[in-house]
Design a protein around this motif. Sequence first.
Motif, PDB file in Angstrom:
ATOM      1  N   LEU A   1     -10.666 -50.201  47.844  1.00 47.35           N
ATOM      2  CA  LEU A   1     -11.227 -48.706  48.338  1.00 47.35           C
ATOM      3  C   LEU A   1     -10.727 -47.466  47.629  1.00 47.35           C
ATOM      4  O   LEU A   1     -12.524 -46.754  46.758  1.00 47.35           O
ATOM      5  N   VAL A   2     -10.048 -47.118  46.651  1.00 46.80           N
ATOM      6  CA  VAL A   2      -9.952 -45.751  45.816  1.00 46.80           C
ATOM      7  C   VAL A   2     -10.265 -46.205  44.606  1.00 46.80           C
ATOM      8  O   VAL A   2     -11.164 -45.140  44.110  1.00 46.80           O
ATOM      9  N   MET A   3     -10.431 -47.595  43.549  1.00 46.79           N
ATOM     10  CA  MET A   3     -10.589 -47.689  42.855  1.00 46.79           C
ATOM     11  C   MET A   3     -11.982 -47.141  42.607  1.00 46.79           C
ATOM     12  O   MET A   3     -12.861 -46.528  41.229  1.00 46.79           O
ATOM     13  N   GLY A   4     -12.759 -48.262  43.471  1.00 47.10           N
ATOM     14  CA  GLY A   4     -13.919 -47.635  43.196  1.00 47.10           C
ATOM     15  C   GLY A   4     -14.834 -46.979  44.269  1.00 47.10           C
ATOM     16  O   GLY A   4     -16.248 -46.273  44.109  1.00 47.10           O
ATOM     17  N   HIS A   5     -14.316 -45.695  44.686  1.00 44.37           N
ATOM     18  CA  HIS A   5     -14.261 -45.151  45.373  1.00 44.37           C
ATOM     19  C   HIS A   5     -15.702 -45.190  45.925  1.00 44.37           C
ATOM     20  O   HIS A   5     -16.862 -44.218  46.013  1.00 44.37           O
ATOM     21  N   VAL A   6     -15.290 -45.994  46.852  1.00 41.88           N
ATOM     22  CA  VAL A   6     -16.553 -46.301  47.732  1.00 41.88           C
ATOM     23  C   VAL A   6     -17.023 -45.921  48.826  1.00 41.88           C
ATOM     24  O   VAL A   6     -17.937 -45.029  49.254  1.00 41.88           O
ATOM     25  N   LEU A   7     -15.983 -44.687  49.565  1.00 41.08           N
ATOM     26  CA  LEU A   7     -15.980 -43.668  50.308  1.00 41.08           C
ATOM     27  C   LEU A   7     -16.190 -42.230  50.277  1.00 41.08           C
ATOM     28  O   LEU A   7     -15.193 -41.686  49.343  1.00 41.08           O
ATOM     29  N   GLU A   8     -17.177 -41.595  50.428  1.00 39.89           N
ATOM     30  CA  GLU A   8     -17.059 -40.039  49.501  1.00 39.89           C
ATOM     31  C   GLU A   8     -15.956 -38.650  50.675  1.00 39.89           C
ATOM     32  O   GLU A   8     -15.220 -37.662  49.639  1.00 39.89           O
ATOM     33  N   ASN A   9     -15.532 -39.659  51.827  1.00 32.42           N
ATOM     34  CA  ASN A   9     -14.594 -38.778  52.650  1.00 32.42           C
ATOM     35  C   ASN A   9     -13.534 -39.504  51.914  1.00 32.42           C
ATOM     36  O   ASN A   9     -12.638 -40.213  51.996  1.00 32.42           O
TER      37      ASN A   9
ATOM     38  N   ALA B   1      -2.395 -60.460  49.951  1.00 31.99           N
ATOM     39  CA  ALA B   1      -3.011 -59.842  49.582  1.00 31.99           C
ATOM     40  C   ALA B   1      -4.574 -59.445  49.774  1.00 31.99           C
ATOM     41  O   ALA B   1      -5.226 -58.323  48.515  1.00 31.99           O
ATOM     42  N   ILE B   2      -4.982 -60.041  50.793  1.00 31.41           N
ATOM     43  CA  ILE B   2      -5.994 -59.217  51.394  1.00 31.41           C
ATOM     44  C   ILE B   2      -5.840 -57.733  51.587  1.00 31.41           C
ATOM     45  O   ILE B   2      -6.717 -56.603  51.402  1.00 31.41           O
ATOM     46  N   LEU B   3      -4.919 -57.555  51.883  1.00 35.45           N
ATOM     47  CA  LEU B   3      -4.164 -56.297  52.634  1.00 35.45           C
ATOM     48  C   LEU B   3      -4.165 -55.380  51.359  1.00 35.45           C
ATOM     49  O   LEU B   3      -3.973 -54.026  51.548  1.00 35.45           O
ATOM     50  N   THR B   4      -3.971 -55.425  50.134  1.00 37.90           N
ATOM     51  CA  THR B   4      -3.268 -55.205  48.852  1.00 37.90           C
ATOM     52  C   THR B   4      -4.915 -54.710  48.042  1.00 37.90           C
ATOM     53  O   THR B   4      -5.219 -53.822  47.638  1.00 37.90           O
TER      54      THR B   4
ATOM     55  N   TRP C   1     -10.092 -37.716  53.358  1.00 42.98           N
ATOM     56  CA  TRP C   1      -9.525 -38.162  54.276  1.00 42.98           C
ATOM     57  C   TRP C   1      -9.516 -39.920  54.995  1.00 42.98           C
ATOM     58  O   TRP C   1      -8.377 -40.319  55.945  1.00 42.98           O
ATOM     59  N   LEU C   2     -10.902 -40.041  54.986  1.00 43.70           N
ATOM     60  CA  LEU C   2     -11.509 -41.319  56.025  1.00 43.70           C
ATOM     61  C   LEU C   2     -10.346 -42.337  55.171  1.00 43.70           C
ATOM     62  O   LEU C   2     -10.239 -43.544  55.400  1.00 43.70           O
ATOM     63  N   THR C   3     -10.602 -42.326  53.518  1.00 43.06           N
ATOM     64  CA  THR C   3      -9.802 -43.630  52.809  1.00 43.06           C
ATOM     65  C   THR C   3      -9.250 -43.868  53.258  1.00 43.06           C
ATOM     66  O   THR C   3      -8.338 -44.322  53.107  1.00 43.06           O
ATOM     67  N   THR C   4      -7.904 -41.622  52.714  1.00 47.93           N
ATOM     68  CA  THR C   4      -6.381 -42.331  53.227  1.00 47.93           C
ATOM     69  C   THR C   4      -5.240 -42.823  54.472  1.00 47.93           C
ATOM     70  O   THR C   4      -5.402 -43.813  54.662  1.00 47.93           O
ATOM     71  N   SER C   5      -7.016 -42.800  55.320  1.00 46.62           N
ATOM     72  CA  SER C   5      -6.613 -42.934  57.021  1.00 46.62           C
ATOM     73  C   SER C   5      -6.674 -44.526  56.855  1.00 46.62           C
ATOM     74  O   SER C   5      -5.799 -45.230  57.672  1.00 46.62           O
ATOM     75  N   ILE C   6      -7.514 -45.695  56.238  1.00 46.02           N
ATOM     76  CA  ILE C   6      -7.974 -46.756  55.902  1.00 46.02           C
ATOM     77  C   ILE C   6      -7.034 -47.281  55.277  1.00 46.02           C
ATOM     78  O   ILE C   6      -6.213 -48.454  55.866  1.00 46.02           O
TER      79      ILE C   6
END
Length: 129
Positions: free
Chosen positions: A45-53, A36-39, A55-60
């Motif tokens: 990260l994706v829905m909140g647009h936490v990271l501007e990068n 659940a945590i890993l979901t 590729w970094l979001t995709t990698s995480i």
Amino acid sequence: MSHVPASGRVAPSDHDADQPPDGSLRSYLTGFALAAILTVIPFWLVMGHVLENHWLTTSIVLGLAVVQIAVHVFYFLHLNTRSEGGWNMMAFLLTVILVVILLIASIWVMYNENANMMPMSPIYHTQHG
């Protein structure tokens, strides 16, 4: 030689007393909580647009997906080096290696097909464009 009781059940040793047995409620709840945590983390990260990068979001997200696969394999499928003398884990690893080879080869073939394909004629673009 060890003696097996008539019931066919062998008493657990003191060595295994600190670890929950495979398929225990504690094991399933731990696996569920981790899954659940890993979901939730990639969703946030994706829905909140936490990271501007991007590729970094995709990698995480991909990294957390690999960790989640490991959680499912160990907590729900109970694959480890102890079960069946390690043969289940060896079969699983062979399957993973073959799938990775198949995926990499498929991507390589599709890339080369695309790179070596003849360009479309200008006539096609005027008729269908």
